[in-house]
Write a protein that holds these residues in place. Sequence first.
Motif, PDB file in Angstrom:
ATOM      1  N   TYR A 196       0.796  -1.203   0.028  1.00 23.71           N
ATOM      2  CA  TYR A 196      -0.099   0.239  -0.082  1.00 23.71           C
ATOM      3  C   TYR A 196       0.888   1.404   0.025  1.00 23.71           C
ATOM      4  CZ  TYR A 196      -4.537  -1.908   0.710  1.00 23.71           C
ATOM      5  OH  TYR A 196      -5.983  -2.917   0.207  1.00 23.71           O
ATOM      6  N   ILE A 197       1.994   1.266   0.649  1.00 23.36           N
ATOM      7  CA  ILE A 197       2.694   2.401   0.631  1.00 23.36           C
ATOM      8  C   ILE A 197       4.286   2.009   0.215  1.00 23.36           C
ATOM      9  CG2 ILE A 197       4.103   4.428   2.209  1.00 23.36           C
ATOM     10  CD1 ILE A 197       1.873   4.314   3.983  1.00 23.36           C
ATOM     11  N   LYS A 198       4.496   2.306  -1.024  1.00 25.75           N
ATOM     12  CA  LYS A 198       5.805   2.142  -1.722  1.00 25.75           C
ATOM     13  C   LYS A 198       6.704   3.171  -1.303  1.00 25.75           C
ATOM     14  CE  LYS A 198       3.375  -0.107  -5.423  1.00 25.75           C
ATOM     15  NZ  LYS A 198       3.141  -0.424  -6.767  1.00 25.75           N
ATOM     16  N   ASP A 199       8.108   2.808  -1.667  1.00 26.19           N
ATOM     17  CA  ASP A 199       9.198   3.819  -1.428  1.00 26.19           C
ATOM     18  C   ASP A 199       8.945   5.121  -2.097  1.00 26.19           C
ATOM     19  OD1 ASP A 199      10.490   2.109   0.199  1.00 26.19           O
ATOM     20  OD2 ASP A 199      11.997   1.673  -1.216  1.00 26.19           O
ATOM     21  N   GLU A 200       8.373   5.177  -3.490  1.00 27.56           N
ATOM     22  CA  GLU A 200       8.340   6.272  -4.189  1.00 27.56           C
ATOM     23  C   GLU A 200       7.047   7.141  -3.842  1.00 27.56           C
ATOM     24  OE1 GLU A 200       6.795   2.714  -6.816  1.00 27.56           O
ATOM     25  OE2 GLU A 200       8.272   3.184  -5.353  1.00 27.56           O
TER      26      GLU A 200
END
Length: 267
Positions: free
Chosen positions: A222-226
């Motif tokens: 759900y939360i990627k690095d980008e």
Amino acid sequence: MELFCRELGKGSTTIVIVHGLYGASDNWLSVAAQLEDRFRVLLVDQRNHGQSPHAEEHSYDLMAADLYETIRSKTNEPVVLLGHSMGGKTAMRMALEHPESVQKLIVADIAPKNYGTFANYAETTANHEKILDALLQLKPEEANNRAELEAALKKDFPSRTLRLFLLKNVKRNKAGRYQWQINLPVLRRNLPELMDGFSHLPKPATDHNPEAIFIRGALSPYIKDEDTLVINQFFPGAQLVTVPKAGHWLHAEQPELFLKTLLYYLE
């Protein structure tokens, strides 16, 4: 709309916890129990969920307004606002619209982006149409017991944890028959809004937004690095913390680590 709200503890700081899609305030009672000796904790049911009223409209504009109205009915002081998934987006929207009312914003495993686009249609989020369609076909009023309902979902949803979580929304009515507590038709109709809620928003006009902490599960997409780029567009200087060996329901999968992380930022 004033929401159904559970209240625990009597601390000088108020923490408001907002559940996600298909959830309810009682999903967070175990977390609240670990906080109530130091904080006043408010657990809300969002509209069309739990014991809060049903309505034909379901948008983040309205959910943020519901949350603000409910908080203001309980306190005039700034609060710590913790939201998970859909509740995280509701909390973000309220913090953007009423920054003076939020002392600190803590968002659990969701980013302020559109999860309905192809690029963001992660494996776990792509199932919402399937989930809602399957639940709409289920007829709890015809079931004799919960085992029948679970068996009906087993083919589409092999995970028993998921089946039991979804079926927490089935309650007995006064006549003793099962019925949905969640407003499935409205949620299905408004699913595109629930997957987004941010792509149409301009960058905030003020830099005086509350301190923001985003906590993600290491195994969750759900939360990627980008996503730190879009997070910082709305909440400049926000911190991103990762809980190891946790997926989207990080507070249930790694409760001790999640609580330890939460208390670190609260204290």
